[in-house]
Scaffold this active site. Structure first.
Site, PDB file in Angstrom:
ATOM      1  N   CYS A 146      66.407 106.490 191.732  1.00  0.00           N
ATOM      2  CA  CYS A 146      67.440 105.941 192.611  1.00  0.00           C
ATOM      3  C   CYS A 146      67.990 104.665 192.094  1.00  0.00           C
ATOM      4  O   CYS A 146      68.922 104.102 192.453  1.00  0.00           O
ATOM      5  CB  CYS A 146      66.925 105.582 194.052  1.00  0.00           C
ATOM      6  SG  CYS A 146      66.571 107.183 195.009  1.00  0.00           S
ATOM      7  N   SER A 147      67.344 104.059 190.907  1.00  0.00           N
ATOM      8  CA  SER A 147      67.750 102.925 190.540  1.00  0.00           C
ATOM      9  C   SER A 147      68.370 103.350 189.295  1.00  0.00           C
ATOM     10  O   SER A 147      68.813 102.037 188.285  1.00  0.00           O
ATOM     11  CB  SER A 147      66.518 101.939 190.133  1.00  0.00           C
ATOM     12  OG  SER A 147      66.355 101.474 191.370  1.00  0.00           O
TER      13      SER A 147
END
Ligand code: CO8
Length: 363
Positions: A146-147
């Site tokens: 997600c990053s």
């Protein structure tokens, strides 16, 4: 950004899930009666919206996901002479980013494809995107779940600062439906598909009142098994594991919520303080979009009070969790009202654990 036109709302998703559950329980009735197999429980749209804030999601394919006999997207294989699905999404998002920045491909010399899952091992999807756009320079793929997009932003900032590139496209084609277990009651509702693109350029190349200055980036990682996906090229080394749930997205949602929320708030506060800024000076927080309650808690911890919808905008209701694209979609949809000098923070968080904070100022 590129938004797939097809959508699935919670009611449709739950109807398909519950039809799958009824079929499963019927087919395993004898084993369930003998206590050799546990009956599946139905899902509920009211739970989904209350627990997550999600109302619908955009997906590459609806029909396959909503077919109780299939329960996964139907995405036809393409020949090697055809653009990949991720390349198609990326090209649309990149062209929009360039148009908004008043740039052409001739101004760009690097492409980073940063996303949670790549549809093949090689050649790098980014190099395919680079070729499809006609960009001279270099490209590479990267994955920090997600990053990915915020870590990609830092990589782009580094390249522009150290002179290895003059302008970098960071593009995140997230096809989360490809690795979501639509038969898992705990997580079948969580994700959606989308693609975002950002152009990072040298300050001196950007006209006055255009875009945002990146004041700083801060990345934090801390190892955790609470969000995991064991799909990979070694799977064929043990046939007994093929098709098991751990080859798709699995998580301990409660633990993630409890462990990640304070870490994110501390990261944003520490990052602001290192830039001699205070939370009060923030006009906006474009947070990762995984869970509404989580975002409200993080914003409250950062500000010391509840954030308004304007201060911490939410796109989860429309898009669900689009992994690394989420905080960038929030930025994309909620940035045009900012005035010159207004400050904001883009912050992602997710598997790894990984947290990426990017402080920006409207030019
Ligand atoms: N319908 C009805 N009831 C349900 C359902 C359902 N679908 N699911 C669970 N329940 C029930 C449970 O059985 C439980 O019942 P009981 O209280 O009787 O035991 C009750 O509801 C509560 O269950 P939970 O404790 O599991 O529910 P939560 O309130 O914790 O909500 C969430 C679940 C929404 C998953 C929440 O925990 C959450 O969002 N946590 C944060 C997770 C997070 O942020 N994860 C980030 C992952 S994203 C990321 O990093 C990217 C990875 C790479 C991309 C992968 C793409 C696929």
């Amino acid at each position: 950004m590129y938004t797939p036109p097809a959508t699935i709302d919670n009611e449709e998703l739950v109807e398909a899930f519950n039809a799958y559950v009824a079929l499963y329980n019927e087919r395993h009735a004898d084993e369930i009666a003998r206590g050799e197999c546990v009956a599946l429980e139905p899902s509920a749209s009211a739970f989904i919206e209350k627990a997550s804030g999600i109302k619908r999601r955009h997906v590459i394919d609806r029909e396959g996901i909503l077919d109780p006999e299939r329960m996964c997207p139907s995405i036809p294989d393409r020949g090697n002479d055809q653009p990949s699905v991720q390349c198609d999404m990326a090209v649309v998002a990149c062209n929009e980013a360039l148009a908004q920045a008043g740039r052409t491909v001739a101004d760009v010399d690097a492409v980073i494809v940063a996303c949670s899952n790549l549809q093949r091992a090689y050649p790098a999807v980014s190099i395919e995107v680079q070729a499809a756009l006609g960009i001279q320079g270099f490209a590479y793929d990267m994955n920090v779940a997600c990053s990915s997009a915020t870590f990609g932003l830092q990589a782009a900032v580094n390249a522009v600062e150290n002179g290895t590139a003059k302008a970098v496209l960071v593009v995140s084609p997230e096809i989360c439906s490809g690795h979501l277990n639509f038969t898992d009651r705990d997580s079948h509702f969580i994700f959606g598909d989308a693609c975002t693109a950002i152009l990072v350029e040298r300050d001196s190349d950007v006209e006055a009142n255009q875009g945002f200055d990146i004041l700083g980036t801060r990345l934090v990682t801390q190892y955790s098994n609470n969000i995991r996906n064991n799909f990979g090229f070694l799977n064929r080394g043990d046939e007994s594991g093929i098709g098991k749930p751990d080859k798709l997205f699995i998580q301990q949602g409660r633990k993630v919520f409890k462990e990640v929320s304070p870490l994110v708030a501390e990261t944003i506060q520490g990052h602001l303080s290192s830039l001699s800024l205070t939370p009060e000076s923030l006009r906006r927080m474009w947070l990762h979009q995984a869970n509404l309650n989580m975002n409200q808690l993080i914003a409250r911890r950062v500000l010391g009070r509840d954030a308004t919808a304007e201060e911490a905008p939410v796109i989860l209701d429309e898009y669900a969790n689009t992994s690394s694209a989420g905080s960038i979609i929030a930025f994309h949809k909620h940035k045009d009202d900012l005035a010159t000098g207004d400050l904001g923070v883009i912050c992602s968080f997710g598997a790894g654990y990984s947290i990426g904070s990017v402080v920006v100022r409207r030019r």
